[in-house]
Design a protein around this motif. Structure first.
Motif, PDB file in Angstrom:
ATOM      1  N   ARG A  33       0.864  -1.183   0.000  1.00  0.00           N
ATOM      2  CA  ARG A  33       0.000   0.000   0.000  1.00  0.00           C
ATOM      3  C   ARG A  33       0.898   1.229   0.000  1.00  0.00           C
ATOM      4  O   ARG A  33       1.705   1.403   0.912  1.00  0.00           O
ATOM      5  N   PHE A  34       0.762   2.084  -1.016  1.00  0.00           N
ATOM      6  CA  PHE A  34       1.629   3.250  -1.096  1.00  0.00           C
ATOM      7  C   PHE A  34       0.849   4.531  -1.358  1.00  0.00           C
ATOM      8  O   PHE A  34      -0.259   4.504  -1.866  1.00  0.00           O
ATOM      9  N   VAL A  35       1.460   5.641  -0.935  1.00  0.00           N
ATOM     10  CA  VAL A  35       0.938   6.961  -1.254  1.00  0.00           C
ATOM     11  C   VAL A  35       2.009   7.700  -2.030  1.00  0.00           C
ATOM     12  O   VAL A  35       3.206   7.437  -1.874  1.00  0.00           O
ATOM     13  N   GLN A  36       1.561   8.609  -2.857  1.00  0.00           N
ATOM     14  CA  GLN A  36       2.471   9.445  -3.624  1.00  0.00           C
ATOM     15  C   GLN A  36       2.427  10.850  -3.036  1.00  0.00           C
ATOM     16  O   GLN A  36       1.363  11.444  -2.917  1.00  0.00           O
ATOM     17  N   TYR A  37       3.590  11.370  -2.657  1.00  0.00           N
ATOM     18  CA  TYR A  37       3.692  12.725  -2.124  1.00  0.00           C
ATOM     19  C   TYR A  37       4.456  13.542  -3.157  1.00  0.00           C
ATOM     20  O   TYR A  37       5.661  13.400  -3.308  1.00  0.00           O
ATOM     21  N   GLY A  38       3.729  14.343  -3.906  1.00  0.00           N
ATOM     22  CA  GLY A  38       4.286  15.097  -5.027  1.00  0.00           C
ATOM     23  C   GLY A  38       3.787  14.468  -6.318  1.00  0.00           C
ATOM     24  O   GLY A  38       4.184  13.364  -6.663  1.00  0.00           O
ATOM     25  N   CYS A  39       2.860  15.149  -6.983  1.00  0.00           N
ATOM     26  CA  CYS A  39       2.206  14.571  -8.172  1.00  0.00           C
ATOM     27  C   CYS A  39       2.579  15.316  -9.450  1.00  0.00           C
ATOM     28  O   CYS A  39       1.776  15.444 -10.366  1.00  0.00           O
ATOM     29  N   GLY A  40       3.802  15.803  -9.502  1.00  0.00           N
ATOM     30  CA  GLY A  40       4.279  16.499 -10.697  1.00  0.00           C
ATOM     31  C   GLY A  40       4.806  15.514 -11.724  1.00  0.00           C
ATOM     32  O   GLY A  40       4.324  14.379 -11.832  1.00  0.00           O
ATOM     33  N   LYS A  41       5.824  15.937 -12.471  1.00  0.00           N
ATOM     34  CA  LYS A  41       6.356  15.109 -13.569  1.00  0.00           C
ATOM     35  C   LYS A  41       6.863  13.749 -13.100  1.00  0.00           C
ATOM     36  O   LYS A  41       6.562  12.732 -13.708  1.00  0.00           O
ATOM     37  N   MET A  42       7.650  13.712 -12.022  1.00  0.00           N
ATOM     38  CA  MET A  42       8.153  12.424 -11.523  1.00  0.00           C
ATOM     39  C   MET A  42       7.021  11.620 -10.881  1.00  0.00           C
ATOM     40  O   MET A  42       6.930  10.410 -11.078  1.00  0.00           O
ATOM     41  N   GLY A  59      -3.360   6.836  -1.730  1.00  0.00           N
ATOM     42  CA  GLY A  59      -3.463   8.270  -1.502  1.00  0.00           C
ATOM     43  C   GLY A  59      -2.437   9.030  -2.313  1.00  0.00           C
ATOM     44  O   GLY A  59      -1.446   8.459  -2.781  1.00  0.00           O
ATOM     45  N   ALA A  60      -2.697  10.334  -2.472  1.00  0.00           N
ATOM     46  CA  ALA A  60      -1.783  11.205  -3.219  1.00  0.00           C
ATOM     47  C   ALA A  60      -1.878  12.613  -2.650  1.00  0.00           C
ATOM     48  O   ALA A  60      -2.955  13.056  -2.249  1.00  0.00           O
ATOM     49  N   PHE A  61      -0.729  13.310  -2.645  1.00  0.00           N
ATOM     50  CA  PHE A  61      -0.651  14.657  -2.091  1.00  0.00           C
ATOM     51  C   PHE A  61       0.160  15.560  -3.002  1.00  0.00           C
ATOM     52  O   PHE A  61       1.125  15.116  -3.627  1.00  0.00           O
ATOM     53  N   ASP A  62      -0.228  16.831  -3.038  1.00  0.00           N
ATOM     54  CA  ASP A  62       0.539  17.826  -3.774  1.00  0.00           C
ATOM     55  C   ASP A  62       0.248  19.197  -3.185  1.00  0.00           C
ATOM     56  O   ASP A  62      -0.820  19.410  -2.596  1.00  0.00           O
ATOM     57  N   MET A  63       1.171  20.131  -3.351  1.00  0.00           N
ATOM     58  CA  MET A  63       0.957  21.484  -2.844  1.00  0.00           C
ATOM     59  C   MET A  63       0.263  22.383  -3.866  1.00  0.00           C
ATOM     60  O   MET A  63      -0.206  23.457  -3.526  1.00  0.00           O
ATOM     61  N   ASN A  64       0.157  21.935  -5.110  1.00  0.00           N
ATOM     62  CA  ASN A  64      -0.451  22.728  -6.183  1.00  0.00           C
ATOM     63  C   ASN A  64      -1.979  22.667  -6.078  1.00  0.00           C
ATOM     64  O   ASN A  64      -2.575  21.622  -6.321  1.00  0.00           O
ATOM     65  N   PRO A  65      -2.629  23.801  -5.766  1.00  0.00           N
ATOM     66  CA  PRO A  65      -4.091  23.805  -5.619  1.00  0.00           C
ATOM     67  C   PRO A  65      -4.826  23.373  -6.891  1.00  0.00           C
ATOM     68  O   PRO A  65      -5.946  22.867  -6.811  1.00  0.00           O
ATOM     69  N   ALA A  66      -4.202  23.537  -8.045  1.00  0.00           N
ATOM     70  CA  ALA A  66      -4.846  23.147  -9.304  1.00  0.00           C
ATOM     71  C   ALA A  66      -5.030  21.633  -9.402  1.00  0.00           C
ATOM     72  O   ALA A  66      -5.856  21.158 -10.186  1.00  0.00           O
ATOM     73  N   LEU A  67      -4.287  20.877  -8.613  1.00  0.00           N
ATOM     74  CA  LEU A  67      -4.392  19.412  -8.647  1.00  0.00           C
ATOM     75  C   LEU A  67      -5.324  18.851  -7.578  1.00  0.00           C
ATOM     76  O   LEU A  67      -5.772  17.710  -7.692  1.00  0.00           O
ATOM     77  N   HIS A  68      -5.601  19.636  -6.550  1.00  0.00           N
ATOM     78  CA  HIS A  68      -6.417  19.144  -5.427  1.00  0.00           C
ATOM     79  C   HIS A  68      -7.799  18.704  -5.903  1.00  0.00           C
ATOM     80  O   HIS A  68      -8.471  19.413  -6.640  1.00  0.00           O
ATOM     81  N   ILE A 106       6.029   7.559  -1.152  1.00  0.00           N
ATOM     82  CA  ILE A 106       7.022   7.888  -2.176  1.00  0.00           C
ATOM     83  C   ILE A 106       7.033   9.405  -2.322  1.00  0.00           C
ATOM     84  O   ILE A 106       6.038  10.007  -2.706  1.00  0.00           O
ATOM     85  N   VAL A 107       8.169  10.010  -1.997  1.00  0.00           N
ATOM     86  CA  VAL A 107       8.299  11.461  -2.001  1.00  0.00           C
ATOM     87  C   VAL A 107       9.025  11.906  -3.267  1.00  0.00           C
ATOM     88  O   VAL A 107      10.170  11.531  -3.500  1.00  0.00           O
ATOM     89  N   ALA A 108       8.325  12.697  -4.079  1.00  0.00           N
ATOM     90  CA  ALA A 108       8.910  13.208  -5.329  1.00  0.00           C
ATOM     91  C   ALA A 108       8.606  14.700  -5.412  1.00  0.00           C
ATOM     92  O   ALA A 108       7.737  15.127  -6.157  1.00  0.00           O
ATOM     93  N   THR A 109       9.316  15.461  -4.586  1.00  0.00           N
ATOM     94  CA  THR A 109       9.025  16.892  -4.548  1.00  0.00           C
ATOM     95  C   THR A 109      10.254  17.749  -4.801  1.00  0.00           C
ATOM     96  O   THR A 109      10.348  18.398  -5.829  1.00  0.00           O
ATOM     97  N   ARG A 110      11.180  17.751  -3.900  1.00  0.00           N
ATOM     98  CA  ARG A 110      12.299  18.686  -3.949  1.00  0.00           C
ATOM     99  C   ARG A 110      13.633  17.951  -4.043  1.00  0.00           C
ATOM    100  O   ARG A 110      13.674  16.721  -4.024  1.00  0.00           O
ATOM    101  N   SER A 111      14.731  18.725  -4.094  1.00  0.00           N
ATOM    102  CA  SER A 111      16.048  18.144  -4.325  1.00  0.00           C
ATOM    103  C   SER A 111      16.966  18.087  -3.120  1.00  0.00           C
ATOM    104  O   SER A 111      18.024  17.478  -3.186  1.00  0.00           O
ATOM    105  N   THR A 112      16.595  18.753  -2.022  1.00  0.00           N
ATOM    106  CA  THR A 112      17.478  18.717  -0.852  1.00  0.00           C
ATOM    107  C   THR A 112      16.772  18.053   0.329  1.00  0.00           C
ATOM    108  O   THR A 112      15.552  18.093   0.450  1.00  0.00           O
TER     109      THR A 112
END
Length: 144
Positions: A33-42, A59-68, A106-112
């Motif tokens: 069972r997995f969730v995706q945190y960051g629903c952009g290109k990656m 489940g899935a999460f993103d900070m972009n209101p256009a995707l909510h 699975i976190v696919a958001t930032r680089s640091t």
């Protein structure tokens, strides 16, 4: 391997990986069972890959209101079938994750590491495994 009758009655996921010339294999008696945190290109490709390899996207999460509120199929694209999984605001992640209790985030958001630390803290607090595409996470001792 479990007896054939047991395999027919339940879903099994067989995982193999090779590290330093050692091959490890194991069989799970249920879907991961997995969730995706960051629903952009990656995130788009990670969700698709996880589902197609037998994972259960819960489940899935993103900070972009256009995707909510969108079904993740709208992000995955390519006429992907509806999943029923809606993208939530990343601000609500802790409350939703505590209810969902996924195996992995699975976190696919930032680089640091500093930028992904908040979601890693949430996952650690809730006992959820977390993995990331964060480049720095591979070897953070030089920069974090």
């Amino acid at each position: 391997m479990p007896p054939k009758a047991a395999m027919e009655a339940r879903e099994f996921i067989h995982v193999s990986f090779t590290t330093d010339m050692i091959t490890c294999s194991f069989v799970m008696d249920r879907k991961v069972r997995f969730v995706q945190y960051g629903c952009g290109k990656m995130g788009k490709y990670l969700m698709r890959y996880g589902i197609e390899k037998g994972g259960d996207l819960v489940g899935a999460f993103d900070m972009n209101p256009a995707l909510h509120g969108k079904d993740v199929c709208e992000v995955i694209g390519d006429a992907y079938p509806k999943t029923g999984i809606k993208i939530n605001d990343s601000k609500d992640a802790e409350a939703i994750l505590s209810e969902l209790k996924p195996d992995v985030c699975i976190v696919a958001t930032r680089s640091t590491v500093a930028e992904i630390a908040p979601i890693y803290r949430i996952c650690a607090k809730l006992g959820i495994n977390a993995i990331s595409t964060c480049e720095e996470a591979l070897y953070p001792w030089n920069s974090s």
